[in-house]
Design a protein around this motif. Structure first.
Motif, mmCIF file in Angstrom:
data_model
loop_
_atom_site.group_PDB
_atom_site.id
_atom_site.type_symbol
_atom_site.label_atom_id
_atom_site.label_comp_id
_atom_site.label_asym_id
_atom_site.label_seq_id
_atom_site.Cartn_x
_atom_site.Cartn_y
_atom_site.Cartn_z
ATOM 1 N N MET A 194 0.814 -1.204 0.000
ATOM 2 C CA MET A 194 0.000 0.000 0.000
ATOM 3 C C MET A 194 0.849 1.255 0.000
ATOM 4 N N SER A 195 0.276 2.328 -0.519
ATOM 5 C CA SER A 195 0.953 3.614 -0.455
ATOM 6 C C SER A 195 0.855 4.145 0.975
ATOM 7 N N ARG A 196 1.689 5.130 1.272
ATOM 8 C CA ARG A 196 1.699 5.699 2.613
ATOM 9 C C ARG A 196 0.345 6.326 2.970
ATOM 10 N N GLU A 197 -0.224 7.044 1.999
ATOM 11 C CA GLU A 197 -1.523 7.685 2.250
ATOM 12 C C GLU A 197 -2.568 6.673 2.678
ATOM 13 N N LEU A 198 -2.644 5.582 1.901
ATOM 14 C CA LEU A 198 -3.653 4.573 2.175
ATOM 15 C C LEU A 198 -3.390 3.906 3.526
ATOM 16 N N ALA A 199 -2.099 3.633 3.784
ATOM 17 C CA ALA A 199 -1.736 3.007 5.054
ATOM 18 C C ALA A 199 -2.095 3.933 6.221
ATOM 19 N N ASP A 200 -1.794 5.208 6.051
ATOM 20 C CA ASP A 200 -2.140 6.195 7.079
ATOM 21 C C ASP A 200 -3.643 6.219 7.338
ATOM 22 N N LEU A 201 -4.368 6.169 6.239
ATOM 23 C CA LEU A 201 -5.827 6.213 6.310
ATOM 24 C C LEU A 201 -6.347 5.019 7.119
ATOM 25 N N LEU A 202 -5.854 3.827 6.784
ATOM 26 C CA LEU A 202 -6.303 2.627 7.483
ATOM 27 C C LEU A 202 -5.910 2.685 8.955
ATOM 28 N N GLY A 203 -4.718 3.217 9.196
ATOM 29 C CA GLY A 203 -4.243 3.297 10.570
ATOM 30 C C GLY A 203 -5.067 4.253 11.418
ATOM 31 N N SER A 204 -5.677 5.232 10.762
ATOM 32 C CA SER A 204 -6.399 6.244 11.528
ATOM 33 C C SER A 204 -7.872 5.885 11.739
ATOM 34 N N LEU A 205 -8.308 4.770 11.166
ATOM 35 C CA LEU A 205 -9.713 4.384 11.337
ATOM 36 C C LEU A 205 -9.996 4.013 12.792
ATOM 37 N N SER A 206 -11.183 4.433 13.259
ATOM 38 C CA SER A 206 -11.564 4.037 14.614
ATOM 39 C C SER A 206 -12.166 2.637 14.549
ATOM 40 N N LEU A 207 -12.291 2.027 15.721
ATOM 41 C CA LEU A 207 -12.807 0.666 15.774
ATOM 42 C C LEU A 207 -14.214 0.587 15.198
ATOM 43 N N SER A 208 -15.038 1.580 15.525
ATOM 44 C CA SER A 208 -16.414 1.527 15.021
ATOM 45 C C SER A 208 -16.452 1.737 13.517
#
Lengths: 122, 209
Positions: free
Chosen positions: A55-69
């Motif tokens: 994954m690109s950094r942007e996408l990885a960052d995005l996934l990492g920032s998702l909350s549990l809900s």
């Protein structure tokens, strides 16, 4: 007791529905597992996560920032959220035609995947 | 050493410790950190319990071209390149991360690492100084380590077209492979040894000669 054709059809329909929700549940489980794993990997080490997930950094960052809900909501879909990474014909045939030594095949897959274009936010 | 920030020094010691644990040699440590030789030797002894091995670093690009070495070094370098290009890692961090990933992958495959840490580092230096290049395989589209300025036009990688010997004599263990495709010294009748051991032997013999 004889059953009317309509009744039989309803029964069949129900059976099909049961199978369908089973598939949807399996996909939802897989989505959830995938998103949770991705989030964990990104929080541990983003560069390693990008490599493993392709994954690109942007996408990885995005996934990492998702909350549990958010993750739970996103995962509850009947469609698979992650993509098959060997989507290129020469690549796939090189890996499947070989079929002799699993270790070498793994090595080959690793080389091909790490040189691949990344999944990115477009 | 005087006037140097303690924090910077602590960071360098930490880096040196990581490198030593991965199996780095003294020349490598001297090139990548600004710690004094004495301190590095002391650190090495404390961590490993023995003095650092002496001798020169490997300098030939040919080693990376033999069959199994080429597969392993291509695997490592592809990861390294990913870490630098996409991961935004510094050079030394990229080397450490990609070497750990490489080891993990090899162990996952049930094999033994053919590329030792010093070799991996030398590989990166060879690329930096344009002695090696990545060639694209025309069959599988993978990128493989090759000599610089080699023709790219009809290049087929060692996995798509393995040398006949490598394909036929492949045993299940990776140890035999090393003697088969990896080290020329071991192929000459000596029992199977690890590549780092082979390297040490070669260097010792060249020093005594």
């Amino acid at each position: 007791m004889t059953r009317s054709p309509l009744y039989m059809q309803i029964l069949k329909e129900q059976e099909r529905n049961v199978i369908d929700t089973g598939t949807a549940n399996d996909i939802g489980d897989l989505n959830l597992a995938y998103l949770l794993l991705a989030k964990r990997l990104v929080t541990e080490d983003i560069a390693l996560a990008m490599y493993r997930l392709g994954m690109s950094r942007e996408l990885a960052d995005l996934l990492g920032s998702l909350s549990l809900s958010q993750i739970v909501k996103l995962a509850g879909s009947s469609l698979l959220l992650c993509r098959f990474r060997f989507d290129d014909h020469p690549m796939l045939s090189a890996l499947t035609l070989e079929g002799k030594n699993p270790a070498l095949q793994q090595a080959h897959a690793a080389i091909l995947l790490s040189g691949q274009q990344l999944e990115a936010v477009r | 050493m005087a006037g140097k920030s303690v924090i910077v020094e602590a960071r360098e010691i930490h880096l040196a410790m990581d490198l030593i644990k991965l199996g780095a040699r003294l020349q490598f440590l001297e090139a990548e950190t600004s710690l004094s030789r004495d301190r590095l030797i002391k650190l090495y002894k404390e961590l490993k319990g023995t003095s650092p091995p002496k001798g020169l670093l490997p300098f030939s690009t040919d080693w990376f071209m033999t069959w199994l070495s080429n597969i392993h070094s291509s695997m490592f370098y592809n990861i390294y390149r990913f870490m630098v290009v996409h991961g935004g890692c510094t050079r030394i961090n990229a080397i450490i991360k990609s070497y750990r990933l490489y080891i993990e992958q090899v162990q996952q495959q049930g094999g033994e690492p053919v590329l030792d840490f010093t070799r991996a580092w030398t590989l990166v230096r060879f690329f930096d100084s344009d002695m090696l290049q990545l060639s694209t395989c025309t069959r599988c589209t993978g990128l493989f380590v090759a000599h610089a300025h080699d023709s790219q036009s009809n290049y087929v990688c060692v996995l798509c077209r393995p040398p006949s010997r490598a394909g036929k004599t492949r045993p299940s263990g990776a140890k035999r492979d090393e003697t088969e495709g990896g080290s020329p010294a071991a192929a000459g009748g000596t029992p199977a040894i690890s590549s780092s051991q082979w390297l040490a032997n070669v260097m010792n013999s060249s020093r005594t000669a």
